[in-house]
Write a protein that holds these residues in place. Structure first.
Motif, PDB file in Angstrom:
ATOM      1  N   ASP A 132       0.814  -1.212   0.000  1.00  0.00           N
ATOM      2  CA  ASP A 132       0.000   0.000   0.000  1.00  0.00           C
ATOM      3  C   ASP A 132       0.848   1.264   0.000  1.00  0.00           C
ATOM      4  OD1 ASP A 132      -2.154  -1.681   0.096  1.00  0.00           O
ATOM      5  OD2 ASP A 132      -2.538  -1.418   2.240  1.00  0.00           O
ATOM      6  N   GLU A 135       3.376   1.765  -3.174  1.00  0.00           N
ATOM      7  CA  GLU A 135       2.761   1.742  -4.510  1.00  0.00           C
ATOM      8  C   GLU A 135       3.493   0.771  -5.438  1.00  0.00           C
ATOM      9  OE1 GLU A 135       2.811   5.955  -5.525  1.00  0.00           O
ATOM     10  OE2 GLU A 135       0.723   6.102  -4.854  1.00  0.00           O
ATOM     11  N   ARG A 138       2.512   0.159  -9.204  1.00  0.00           N
ATOM     12  CA  ARG A 138       2.956   1.172 -10.151  1.00  0.00           C
ATOM     13  C   ARG A 138       4.412   0.921 -10.561  1.00  0.00           C
ATOM     14  NH1 ARG A 138       2.024   7.298  -8.474  1.00  0.00           N
ATOM     15  NH2 ARG A 138      -0.121   6.509  -8.606  1.00  0.00           N
ATOM     16  N   GLU A 141       4.631  -1.959 -13.019  1.00  0.00           N
ATOM     17  CA  GLU A 141       4.243  -1.544 -14.359  1.00  0.00           C
ATOM     18  C   GLU A 141       5.372  -0.772 -15.046  1.00  0.00           C
ATOM     19  OE1 GLU A 141       0.706   0.645 -13.569  1.00  0.00           O
ATOM     20  OE2 GLU A 141      -0.513  -1.147 -13.196  1.00  0.00           O
ATOM     21  N   GLU A 167      -6.359  -8.495  -4.305  1.00  0.00           N
ATOM     22  CA  GLU A 167      -7.519  -7.616  -4.180  1.00  0.00           C
ATOM     23  C   GLU A 167      -7.186  -6.188  -4.610  1.00  0.00           C
ATOM     24  OE1 GLU A 167     -10.573  -5.911  -0.728  1.00  0.00           O
ATOM     25  OE2 GLU A 167      -9.087  -7.456  -0.220  1.00  0.00           O
ATOM     26  N   LYS A 168      -5.975  -5.727  -4.278  1.00  0.00           N
ATOM     27  CA  LYS A 168      -5.595  -4.344  -4.546  1.00  0.00           C
ATOM     28  C   LYS A 168      -5.145  -4.099  -5.994  1.00  0.00           C
ATOM     29  CE  LYS A 168      -6.141  -2.537  -0.420  1.00  0.00           C
ATOM     30  NZ  LYS A 168      -7.024  -1.368  -0.167  1.00  0.00           N
ATOM     31  N   ASP A 169      -4.681  -5.135  -6.649  1.00  0.00           N
ATOM     32  CA  ASP A 169      -4.148  -4.989  -8.015  1.00  0.00           C
ATOM     33  C   ASP A 169      -5.303  -4.827  -9.004  1.00  0.00           C
ATOM     34  OD1 ASP A 169      -2.655  -5.022 -10.335  1.00  0.00           O
ATOM     35  OD2 ASP A 169      -2.405  -7.204 -10.323  1.00  0.00           O
ATOM     36  N   LYS A 170      -5.566  -3.607  -9.403  1.00  0.00           N
ATOM     37  CA  LYS A 170      -6.712  -3.318 -10.275  1.00  0.00           C
ATOM     38  C   LYS A 170      -6.353  -3.322 -11.760  1.00  0.00           C
ATOM     39  CE  LYS A 170      -9.268  -2.681  -6.630  1.00  0.00           C
ATOM     40  NZ  LYS A 170     -10.233  -3.742  -6.220  1.00  0.00           N
ATOM     41  N   ASN A 171      -5.059  -3.250 -12.072  1.00  0.00           N
ATOM     42  CA  ASN A 171      -4.649  -3.114 -13.470  1.00  0.00           C
ATOM     43  C   ASN A 171      -3.899  -4.317 -14.012  1.00  0.00           C
ATOM     44  OD1 ASN A 171      -5.723  -0.451 -13.667  1.00  0.00           O
ATOM     45  ND2 ASN A 171      -3.917   0.326 -12.592  1.00  0.00           N
ATOM     46  N   GLY A 172      -3.900  -5.416 -13.281  1.00  0.00           N
ATOM     47  CA  GLY A 172      -3.244  -6.625 -13.775  1.00  0.00           C
ATOM     48  C   GLY A 172      -1.742  -6.576 -13.756  1.00  0.00           C
ATOM     49  N   ARG A 198      -7.725 -16.040 -12.945  1.00  0.00           N
ATOM     50  CA  ARG A 198      -7.256 -14.833 -13.628  1.00  0.00           C
ATOM     51  C   ARG A 198      -6.148 -15.124 -14.640  1.00  0.00           C
ATOM     52  NH1 ARG A 198      -6.789 -10.287  -8.753  1.00  0.00           N
ATOM     53  NH2 ARG A 198      -8.807 -10.736  -7.763  1.00  0.00           N
TER      54      ARG A 198
END
Length: 313
Positions: A132, A135, A138, A141, A167-172, A198
């Motif tokens: 958290d 980040e 990010r 990525e 749960e927190k990973d929204k962008n794969g 997934r």
């Protein structure tokens, strides 16, 4: 050797991989020699292994150095996984998942591995707080966009922190997960299930329960100083899994497999696991591990082994 899909990646990995922690240092009972490590790497390649799992902190970089030297001029022969986030440069070996630290660590890993990219880069056990506050998704990525890692993911231990990340990973950002899983430790069952849904690649560390599922150790075993197993595998813990070991031994007799083969085949028969990563310090251990490739267990054997109680973290 069987080669399985690795999530959404454009390559396949051998169902039995090469865990390179042991060749890096003395954390697994000592007796490590670079000549043995080189022979182990050659034996693994000859046996068809193409999947190599290392980390910058294994032997403070020495594991990466050995792999880099071995695959010099043969880079395309190997799918290389390395990890960052454990700061071995300080006496207390603390964690650091800040963007700048991970970028520095990856660059140093690439130098030791003598390559300009790794196939998979994993963050080495970031707990939920680090996930958290730093980040990390990010940063993952950014690492992938840099071309220095083709795919990114997490190397985890306990299921709670991994489930938090999923749960927190929204962008794969999480494309691969390495986690401990074996007959005596099924704590990551839910992680494997969600990852399969997934299409996240899952490969398993500790498939032999730190060597316990080779049958070489028992209640009278005393691991020496500096051996990672000393604190965890106490006499009390060995005693706690004796009923499970009886079931495992019965399944060994029923299948005609050796215990280590049965243990690896259990993971490889479990839906959602693409590869197992047993460690090896020498060529003999590599050959014992690769003997499990292509072996799968019947539904009845899987049911018996899945009913074992194991231990609780």
């Amino acid at each position: 050797m069987i080669y399985n899909d690795f999530g959404n990646a454009d390559f396949k990995v051998s169902d039995v991989g090469f865990g390179a922690w042991a060749i890096g240092g003395t954390a697994w009972g000592g007796g490590r020699r670079d000549d043995d490590a080189k022979e182990a790497l050659k034996a693994s390649l000859d046996a068809g292994i193409n999947f190599y799992d290392t980390c910058d902190s294994y032997g403070d970089g020495h594991s990466e150095e050995l792999i880099g030297e071995f695959f010099k001029g043969m880079r395309k022969e190997a799918v290389i996984v390395t990890k960052g986030g454990t700061n071995f440069r300080v006496p207390e070996r603390n964690k650091n998942f800040t963007r700048d630290y991970l970028m520095m660590s990856l660059d140093e890993s690439l130098q030791r591995l003598q390559t300009d990219y790794v196939d998979v880069y994993l963050l080495h056990v970031p707990d939920s707080k680090w996930q958290d506050e730093a980040e990390v998704f990010r940063t993952m990525e950014e690492i992938k966009k840099s071309g220095k890692a083709r795919y990114c993911g997490l190397a985890m231990w306990g299921a709670a922190d991994t489930l938090h990340a999923l749960e927190k990973d929204k962008n794969g950002a999480i494309e691969a997960i390495e986690c401990p899983f074996n007959i005596l430790n099924k704590s990551n069952i839910e992680v494997v299930r969600i990852a399969k849904e997934r299409n996240i690649a899952v490969f398993t560390s500790q498939p032999l329960a730190s060597g316990i599922l080779t049958g070489k150790y028992g209640v009278d075993t005393k691991f020496g100083d500096g051996d990672n197993r000393k604190g965890f595998w106490s006499k009390e813990r060995f005693e706690a899994v004796q009923e499970d070991m009886k079931i495992i031994e019965e399944c060994v007799k029923e299948t005609g497999m050796k215990m280590n083969e049965l243990a690896l085949a259990y993971n490889l028969s479990y839906p959602g696991i693409c590869s197992v990563i047993p460690g090896a310090k020498n060529a003999d251990q590599v050959l014992k591990n690769t003997a499990a490739s292509e072996k799968r267990l019947s539904e009845s054997i899987m049911k018996k082994l899945s009913a074992t109680k194991g231990f609780v973290f």
